[in-house]
Design a protein around this motif. Sequence first.
Motif, PDB file in Angstrom:
ATOM      1  N   SER A  10       0.166  49.633  58.268  1.00  7.34           N
ATOM      2  CA  SER A  10       0.135  50.905  58.985  1.00  7.34           C
ATOM      3  C   SER A  10      -0.100  50.682  60.477  1.00  7.34           C
ATOM      4  O   SER A  10      -0.723  49.694  60.886  1.00  7.34           O
ATOM      5  N   SER A  11       0.367  51.614  61.291  1.00  9.00           N
ATOM      6  CA  SER A  11       0.044  51.613  62.723  1.00  9.00           C
ATOM      7  C   SER A  11      -0.556  52.951  63.146  1.00  9.00           C
ATOM      8  O   SER A  11      -0.534  53.295  64.331  1.00  9.00           O
ATOM      9  N   ALA A  12      -1.109  53.681  62.182  1.00  9.74           N
ATOM     10  CA  ALA A  12      -1.631  55.018  62.490  1.00  9.74           C
ATOM     11  C   ALA A  12      -2.713  54.973  63.569  1.00  9.74           C
ATOM     12  O   ALA A  12      -2.706  55.772  64.512  1.00  9.74           O
ATOM     13  N   ALA A  13      -3.655  54.031  63.452  1.00  9.50           N
ATOM     14  CA  ALA A  13      -4.739  53.944  64.435  1.00  9.50           C
ATOM     15  C   ALA A  13      -4.206  53.543  65.805  1.00  9.50           C
ATOM     16  O   ALA A  13      -4.687  54.028  66.840  1.00  9.50           O
ATOM     17  N   THR A  14      -3.222  52.664  65.814  1.00 15.26           N
ATOM     18  CA  THR A  14      -2.612  52.225  67.082  1.00 15.26           C
ATOM     19  C   THR A  14      -1.950  53.393  67.795  1.00 15.26           C
ATOM     20  O   THR A  14      -2.101  53.577  69.012  1.00 15.26           O
ATOM     21  N   ARG A  15      -1.224  54.199  67.037  1.00 14.62           N
ATOM     22  CA  ARG A  15      -0.527  55.333  67.646  1.00 14.62           C
ATOM     23  C   ARG A  15      -1.524  56.344  68.216  1.00 14.62           C
ATOM     24  O   ARG A  15      -1.310  56.903  69.304  1.00 14.62           O
ATOM     25  N   GLU A  16      -2.594  56.571  67.497  1.00 11.71           N
ATOM     26  CA  GLU A  16      -3.603  57.514  67.981  1.00 11.71           C
ATOM     27  C   GLU A  16      -4.286  56.996  69.238  1.00 11.71           C
ATOM     28  O   GLU A  16      -4.555  57.757  70.180  1.00 11.71           O
ATOM     29  N   LEU A  17      -4.563  55.688  69.277  1.00 13.17           N
ATOM     30  CA  LEU A  17      -5.276  55.106  70.409  1.00 13.17           C
ATOM     31  C   LEU A  17      -4.423  55.023  71.666  1.00 13.17           C
ATOM     32  O   LEU A  17      -4.901  55.305  72.772  1.00 13.17           O
ATOM     33  N   THR A  18      -3.150  54.643  71.512  1.00  9.25           N
ATOM     34  CA  THR A  18      -2.323  54.338  72.677  1.00  9.25           C
ATOM     35  C   THR A  18      -1.227  55.359  72.968  1.00  9.25           C
ATOM     36  O   THR A  18      -0.642  55.331  74.062  1.00  9.25           O
ATOM     37  N   GLY A  19      -0.919  56.221  71.996  1.00 14.36           N
ATOM     38  CA  GLY A  19       0.199  57.137  72.170  1.00 14.36           C
ATOM     39  C   GLY A  19       1.549  56.494  71.939  1.00 14.36           C
ATOM     40  O   GLY A  19       2.590  57.120  72.189  1.00 14.36           O
ATOM     41  N   TRP A  20       1.553  55.257  71.442  1.00 12.99           N
ATOM     42  CA  TRP A  20       2.808  54.548  71.168  1.00 12.99           C
ATOM     43  C   TRP A  20       3.601  55.259  70.083  1.00 12.99           C
ATOM     44  O   TRP A  20       3.050  55.625  69.044  1.00 12.99           O
ATOM     45  N   ARG A  21       4.878  55.469  70.334  1.00 14.66           N
ATOM     46  CA  ARG A  21       5.768  56.079  69.352  1.00 14.66           C
ATOM     47  C   ARG A  21       7.071  55.286  69.315  1.00 14.66           C
ATOM     48  O   ARG A  21       7.835  55.291  70.269  1.00 14.66           O
ATOM     49  N   PRO A  22       7.349  54.574  68.211  1.00 18.57           N
ATOM     50  CA  PRO A  22       8.597  53.813  68.120  1.00 18.57           C
ATOM     51  C   PRO A  22       9.810  54.734  68.198  1.00 18.57           C
ATOM     52  O   PRO A  22       9.809  55.821  67.621  1.00 18.57           O
ATOM     53  N   THR A  23      10.822  54.305  68.918  1.00 19.23           N
ATOM     54  CA  THR A  23      12.033  55.105  69.071  1.00 19.23           C
ATOM     55  C   THR A  23      13.292  54.352  68.644  1.00 19.23           C
ATOM     56  O   THR A  23      14.367  54.955  68.560  1.00 19.23           O
ATOM     57  N   GLY A  24      13.185  53.045  68.419  1.00 14.13           N
ATOM     58  CA  GLY A  24      14.350  52.245  68.057  1.00 14.13           C
ATOM     59  C   GLY A  24      14.786  52.482  66.620  1.00 14.13           C
ATOM     60  O   GLY A  24      14.073  53.121  65.833  1.00 14.13           O
ATOM     61  N   PRO A  25      15.955  51.977  66.250  1.00 20.04           N
ATOM     62  CA  PRO A  25      16.436  52.137  64.874  1.00 20.04           C
ATOM     63  C   PRO A  25      15.551  51.401  63.885  1.00 20.04           C
ATOM     64  O   PRO A  25      14.922  50.390  64.221  1.00 20.04           O
ATOM     65  N   GLY A  26      15.484  51.915  62.646  1.00 21.59           N
ATOM     66  CA  GLY A  26      14.793  51.225  61.585  1.00 21.59           C
ATOM     67  C   GLY A  26      15.577  49.998  61.145  1.00 21.59           C
ATOM     68  O   GLY A  26      16.720  49.779  61.548  1.00 21.59           O
ATOM     69  N   LEU A  27      14.966  49.200  60.279  1.00 24.74           N
ATOM     70  CA  LEU A  27      15.579  47.944  59.873  1.00 24.74           C
ATOM     71  C   LEU A  27      16.908  48.150  59.145  1.00 24.74           C
ATOM     72  O   LEU A  27      17.894  47.469  59.438  1.00 24.74           O
ATOM     73  N   ILE A  28      16.961  49.088  58.195  1.00 32.54           N
ATOM     74  CA  ILE A  28      18.199  49.303  57.454  1.00 32.54           C
ATOM     75  C   ILE A  28      19.300  49.815  58.382  1.00 32.54           C
ATOM     76  O   ILE A  28      20.452  49.369  58.312  1.00 32.54           O
ATOM     77  N   GLU A  29      18.944  50.735  59.276  1.00 32.61           N
ATOM     78  CA  GLU A  29      19.934  51.219  60.247  1.00 32.61           C
ATOM     79  C   GLU A  29      20.407  50.089  61.148  1.00 32.61           C
ATOM     80  O   GLU A  29      21.606  49.972  61.447  1.00 32.61           O
ATOM     81  N   ASP A  30      19.483  49.232  61.584  1.00 32.41           N
ATOM     82  CA  ASP A  30      19.839  48.122  62.457  1.00 32.41           C
ATOM     83  C   ASP A  30      20.776  47.148  61.741  1.00 32.41           C
ATOM     84  O   ASP A  30      21.770  46.683  62.315  1.00 32.41           O
ATOM     85  N   LEU A  31      20.476  46.847  60.485  1.00 33.25           N
ATOM     86  CA  LEU A  31      21.368  45.997  59.696  1.00 33.25           C
ATOM     87  C   LEU A  31      22.760  46.619  59.584  1.00 33.25           C
ATOM     88  O   LEU A  31      23.773  45.923  59.628  1.00 33.25           O
TER      89      LEU A  31
END
Length: 304
Positions: free
Chosen positions: A275-296
């Motif tokens: 999980s990255s739930a705590a990281t997102r809450e602490l830093t405001g980081w929000r991934p925007t890139g494609p997921g792994l299956i989409e990238d493949l």
Amino acid sequence: MRVLITGATGWIGSALIPDLVAAGHKVVGLARSDASAAALAAAGADAVRGGLDDTDVLAEAAAASDGVVHLAFKHDIAFTGDFRGALAADRRAVEAIGEALVGSDRPFVTTGGTPIVPGQVATEKDGHDVDPAADDGPQGRAANDERVLALADRGVRASVVRIPRTAHGEGDPGFVAALVRTAREKGVSGHIGGGSLRWPAVHRLDAARLFRLALEQAPAGSTLHAVGEEGVPLGEVAEVIGRRLDLPVVPVPAEDAGAHFGWLAGMLLFDQPASSAATRELTGWRPTGPGLIEDLGQGHYFRD
């Protein structure tokens, strides 16, 4: 900030440089060769010549910087059997950088891997109970991360960014590319555990952005997870690989994993969501890139 990066021309480092430059930071990269120095210059960064074994160079460069991101690791010797030697070099490097930053309140960001917690989703709180004397395997890598985090008690804004099993994207030299090569070599796209075992994943550009955020704002002693997807079933990965290569998708018994997947088998035998739930809450980081299956699905992993 004037930021020193080790591993600046590597997979994450080469994505981090433009992110830092765009944010107004000045980047200095450790360069072992003329080619690395030229790549840094082309990316808008300065070079300091040296490698992980040049601890005096590391200490001097760290002391002259406003912050350090440590991404380098001796993957060349680690993947040819001397993981203990790679860890020893890493330990000496972080100790040299750390001592140069003691009492400065400057940031020191290192990199680790998300831990495996059997039967649970790993969080930022997991994986810290390690033997400080461990000098091999995942425990040895985690022990080096803990050495960096311990610098928080000595006036360093130390943090670790843990990377999931795959930081994917075009040009990926890592585990997903190895799965594709294995499928080509074996003539089948294999998976273990009925395809239900999971890898956490992140796009390379999202991971690079989290390293910048850690450098800019992570409190001393922080552990952050660069996890864009909590757990991608490896059966789905095998299905895409099989479809793109026109190969059958087959289950591989766990006892045959070593023979089929080679060195990669150890990365495929466990369910390892994170999980990255705590990281997102602490830093405001929000991934925007494609997921792994989409990238493949975009096809770049399958170009000859």
